[in-house]
Scaffold this motif. Sequence first.
Motif, PDB file in Angstrom:
ATOM      1  N   GLN A 209       0.839  -1.591   0.067  1.00  0.00           N
ATOM      2  CA  GLN A 209       0.078  -0.218   0.097  1.00  0.00           C
ATOM      3  C   GLN A 209       0.670   1.186   0.508  1.00  0.00           C
ATOM      4  O   GLN A 209       0.632   2.224  -0.570  1.00  0.00           O
ATOM      5  CB  GLN A 209      -0.902   0.609   1.648  1.00  0.00           C
ATOM      6  CG  GLN A 209      -2.138   1.814   0.979  1.00  0.00           C
ATOM      7  CD  GLN A 209      -2.820   1.456  -0.404  1.00  0.00           C
ATOM      8  OE1 GLN A 209      -3.291   0.097  -0.262  1.00  0.00           O
ATOM      9  NE2 GLN A 209      -2.784   2.427  -1.041  1.00  0.00           N
ATOM     10  N   LYS A 210       2.159   0.971   0.254  1.00  0.00           N
ATOM     11  CA  LYS A 210       2.571   2.147   0.871  1.00  0.00           C
ATOM     12  C   LYS A 210       3.384   2.435  -0.646  1.00  0.00           C
ATOM     13  O   LYS A 210       4.525   3.875  -0.996  1.00  0.00           O
ATOM     14  CB  LYS A 210       4.030   2.129   1.912  1.00  0.00           C
ATOM     15  CG  LYS A 210       3.442   2.579   3.154  1.00  0.00           C
ATOM     16  CD  LYS A 210       4.712   1.855   4.232  1.00  0.00           C
ATOM     17  CE  LYS A 210       3.786   2.090   5.725  1.00  0.00           C
ATOM     18  NZ  LYS A 210       5.022   1.390   6.225  1.00  0.00           N
ATOM     19  N   SER A 211       3.766   1.549  -1.825  1.00  0.00           N
ATOM     20  CA  SER A 211       4.503   1.090  -2.787  1.00  0.00           C
ATOM     21  C   SER A 211       3.310   2.285  -3.741  1.00  0.00           C
ATOM     22  O   SER A 211       3.686   3.326  -4.381  1.00  0.00           O
ATOM     23  CB  SER A 211       4.527   0.112  -3.342  1.00  0.00           C
ATOM     24  OG  SER A 211       5.064   0.217  -4.384  1.00  0.00           O
ATOM     25  N   ILE A 212       2.349   1.360  -3.559  1.00  0.00           N
ATOM     26  CA  ILE A 212       1.110   2.353  -4.606  1.00  0.00           C
ATOM     27  C   ILE A 212       0.736   3.607  -4.263  1.00  0.00           C
ATOM     28  O   ILE A 212       0.848   4.684  -5.311  1.00  0.00           O
ATOM     29  CB  ILE A 212      -0.171   1.737  -3.948  1.00  0.00           C
ATOM     30  CG1 ILE A 212      -0.141  -0.255  -4.764  1.00  0.00           C
ATOM     31  CG2 ILE A 212      -1.339   2.562  -4.547  1.00  0.00           C
ATOM     32  CD1 ILE A 212      -1.139  -0.681  -4.508  1.00  0.00           C
ATOM     33  N   ASN A 213       0.831   4.437  -2.955  1.00  0.00           N
ATOM     34  CA  ASN A 213       0.797   5.454  -2.941  1.00  0.00           C
ATOM     35  C   ASN A 213       1.684   5.983  -3.083  1.00  0.00           C
ATOM     36  O   ASN A 213       1.674   7.650  -3.957  1.00  0.00           O
ATOM     37  CB  ASN A 213       1.261   5.852  -1.131  1.00  0.00           C
ATOM     38  CG  ASN A 213      -0.655   5.379  -0.665  1.00  0.00           C
ATOM     39  OD1 ASN A 213      -1.184   5.113  -1.705  1.00  0.00           O
ATOM     40  ND2 ASN A 213      -0.996   4.602   1.000  1.00  0.00           N
ATOM     41  N   GLY A 214       3.238   5.767  -3.109  1.00  0.00           N
ATOM     42  CA  GLY A 214       4.536   6.696  -2.725  1.00  0.00           C
ATOM     43  C   GLY A 214       4.451   6.417  -4.735  1.00  0.00           C
ATOM     44  O   GLY A 214       5.137   7.419  -5.166  1.00  0.00           O
ATOM     45  N   GLN A 215       3.980   5.916  -5.286  1.00  0.00           N
ATOM     46  CA  GLN A 215       3.996   5.739  -6.853  1.00  0.00           C
ATOM     47  C   GLN A 215       2.545   6.809  -7.547  1.00  0.00           C
ATOM     48  O   GLN A 215       3.488   7.506  -8.736  1.00  0.00           O
ATOM     49  CB  GLN A 215       2.980   3.783  -7.668  1.00  0.00           C
ATOM     50  CG  GLN A 215       4.166   2.849  -7.041  1.00  0.00           C
ATOM     51  CD  GLN A 215       4.630   2.016  -7.630  1.00  0.00           C
ATOM     52  OE1 GLN A 215       3.258   1.587  -7.905  1.00  0.00           O
ATOM     53  NE2 GLN A 215       4.869   1.093  -7.924  1.00  0.00           N
ATOM     54  N   ARG A 216       2.071   7.280  -6.427  1.00  0.00           N
ATOM     55  CA  ARG A 216       0.870   8.416  -7.199  1.00  0.00           C
ATOM     56  C   ARG A 216       1.392   9.321  -7.365  1.00  0.00           C
ATOM     57  O   ARG A 216       1.089  10.463  -8.305  1.00  0.00           O
ATOM     58  CB  ARG A 216      -0.205   8.046  -6.270  1.00  0.00           C
ATOM     59  CG  ARG A 216      -1.259   6.364  -6.977  1.00  0.00           C
ATOM     60  CD  ARG A 216      -2.261   6.254  -5.755  1.00  0.00           C
ATOM     61  NE  ARG A 216      -3.122   5.150  -6.231  1.00  0.00           N
ATOM     62  CZ  ARG A 216      -4.022   4.609  -5.833  1.00  0.00           C
ATOM     63  NH1 ARG A 216      -4.475   5.137  -4.117  1.00  0.00           N
ATOM     64  NH2 ARG A 216      -4.671   3.437  -6.021  1.00  0.00           N
ATOM     65  N   PHE A 217       2.078   9.381  -5.826  1.00  0.00           N
ATOM     66  CA  PHE A 217       2.912  10.299  -5.392  1.00  0.00           C
ATOM     67  C   PHE A 217       3.803  10.459  -6.974  1.00  0.00           C
ATOM     68  O   PHE A 217       4.284  12.032  -7.348  1.00  0.00           O
ATOM     69  CB  PHE A 217       3.527  10.434  -4.199  1.00  0.00           C
ATOM     70  CG  PHE A 217       3.951  11.598  -3.553  1.00  0.00           C
ATOM     71  CD1 PHE A 217       3.681  12.741  -3.275  1.00  0.00           C
ATOM     72  CD2 PHE A 217       5.805  12.443  -4.127  1.00  0.00           C
ATOM     73  CE1 PHE A 217       4.246  14.450  -2.571  1.00  0.00           C
ATOM     74  CE2 PHE A 217       5.753  13.252  -3.964  1.00  0.00           C
ATOM     75  CZ  PHE A 217       5.249  14.586  -3.219  1.00  0.00           C
ATOM     76  N   ALA A 218       5.324  10.397  -7.058  1.00  0.00           N
ATOM     77  CA  ALA A 218       5.837  10.190  -8.291  1.00  0.00           C
ATOM     78  C   ALA A 218       5.404  10.852  -9.160  1.00  0.00           C
ATOM     79  O   ALA A 218       6.005  11.279  -9.754  1.00  0.00           O
ATOM     80  CB  ALA A 218       6.411   8.178  -8.310  1.00  0.00           C
ATOM     81  N   VAL A 219       4.273  10.442 -10.230  1.00  0.00           N
ATOM     82  CA  VAL A 219       3.653  10.384 -11.325  1.00  0.00           C
ATOM     83  C   VAL A 219       3.075  11.924 -11.072  1.00  0.00           C
ATOM     84  O   VAL A 219       3.276  12.779 -11.988  1.00  0.00           O
ATOM     85  CB  VAL A 219       2.098   8.977 -11.505  1.00  0.00           C
ATOM     86  CG1 VAL A 219       1.546  10.157 -12.999  1.00  0.00           C
ATOM     87  CG2 VAL A 219       3.126   7.497 -11.741  1.00  0.00           C
ATOM     88  N   ASP A 220       2.143  12.633 -10.403  1.00  0.00           N
ATOM     89  CA  ASP A 220       2.036  12.976  -9.808  1.00  0.00           C
ATOM     90  C   ASP A 220       3.125  14.589  -9.905  1.00  0.00           C
ATOM     91  O   ASP A 220       2.972  15.604 -10.299  1.00  0.00           O
ATOM     92  CB  ASP A 220       0.960  14.013  -8.682  1.00  0.00           C
ATOM     93  CG  ASP A 220      -0.404  12.829  -9.235  1.00  0.00           C
ATOM     94  OD1 ASP A 220      -0.620  12.185  -9.965  1.00  0.00           O
ATOM     95  OD2 ASP A 220      -0.944  12.595  -7.358  1.00  0.00           O
ATOM     96  N   ASN A 221       4.434  14.030  -9.393  1.00  0.00           N
ATOM     97  CA  ASN A 221       5.174  15.173  -9.304  1.00  0.00           C
ATOM     98  C   ASN A 221       6.095  15.512 -10.338  1.00  0.00           C
ATOM     99  O   ASN A 221       7.555  15.297 -10.064  1.00  0.00           O
ATOM    100  CB  ASN A 221       5.835  15.220  -7.815  1.00  0.00           C
ATOM    101  CG  ASN A 221       4.340  15.190  -7.107  1.00  0.00           C
ATOM    102  OD1 ASN A 221       4.477  16.877  -6.445  1.00  0.00           O
ATOM    103  ND2 ASN A 221       3.859  15.020  -6.694  1.00  0.00           N
ATOM    104  N   GLY A 222       6.012  13.781 -10.845  1.00  0.00           N
ATOM    105  CA  GLY A 222       7.466  14.159 -12.351  1.00  0.00           C
ATOM    106  C   GLY A 222       8.405  13.756 -11.376  1.00  0.00           C
ATOM    107  O   GLY A 222       9.675  13.192 -12.335  1.00  0.00           O
TER     108      GLY A 222
END
Length: 377
Positions: A190-203
């Motif tokens: 779950q932390k990985s999924i949240n981190g991937q979303r954050f990474a996509v949103d912030n380049g």
Amino acid sequence: MESCQPNGGLKHYPLTPLRFLRGLACLIVYLSTAFMCLVYFTPPFAVFLRLFSIHYSRKVSSYFFGMWLALWPFLFEKINKTKVIFSGEIVPEKERVLLIANHRTEVDWMYLWDLALRKGCINCIKYVLKSSLMKLPIFGWAFHVFEFISVERKWEVDESIMRKMLATFTDTSDPLWLAVFPEGTDFTEQKSINGQRFAVDNGLPVFKNVLLPKTRGFHACVEILRGSIDAVYDITIAYKNRCPTFTDNVFGVEPSEVHLHVRRISLDEIPSSESECHTWLLNTFKLKDQLLSDFISQGHFPNQGTEGELSTIRCLVNCITVIAMTLVFTYLTLFSSVWFKVYVAMSCAYLGFATAYNFRPVPVFGDFKSVSRKKSD
């Protein structure tokens, strides 16, 4: 083959009654030895001697700390028969270093002891850890006495605490292995999924096997320690068959193998500015992510077998010595003069107070070591 299956996977060894009793006995031994060594050694070495010299207080205290800490690799590798496999670069012995590692599970930090023991530095390993761990019985006292850096994981709160503690670690004559987990927490899906979303949103780079690292704490460590440490060790940790918990470690049901890939990095390679340091750390974790992907597909890191086996005889001698000291202290406490009971009670009271209020004695007449340096100059 997977490097870690937090929520599934079969255990490598069954939890038999014999394995349970053996693990319980080891846990009792480790808790009792930790308690007795802390209450008997803290007043003379971490309090009284520190009133005159922080350097010599650390030196003596860390010697006994290292003896106790060496019990854990003995448990992992000799009693539980866990294979600890090192790969990557062969690093020198007894360097002053900053370690950065990925954080797969709650016990990653314990397997750094296996490398530290091989390099003659198990007595000087310290961690940046979350403040809630300071509340653990007995272990919280040890974390305080041996000057681990506790953080709230809120930079506005942690910055002053970290900088103050780091400034006390700049004496090059004090051995130091300071371990930092830049992800700030252990890896979950779950932390990985949240981190991937954050990474996509912030380049930012999208990682599969690690979380996005936090830069500020790492940058503070590099900034303050840059002139006093020899290198940074980048360590990537992976497990077979599944990620172990603390109880898995104690009872020896997991892991079957622990793999540690070591990369030695010169301080010159790490940028000074925080923004450039952030980019460097992201690139470092991109390499970690790829290493872990390769481990999942291949079952090993490149260039494995860089470190040899621990000496069984040395481990046994150390274990017997620590247990013998504990038995003597236990006898003195329970069956000797009442003053030993008073001593233990007062020591416990001090440890509880000092840990709760983050108190450490300071030299009353200046550090002997500093004074002798000034005289020689």
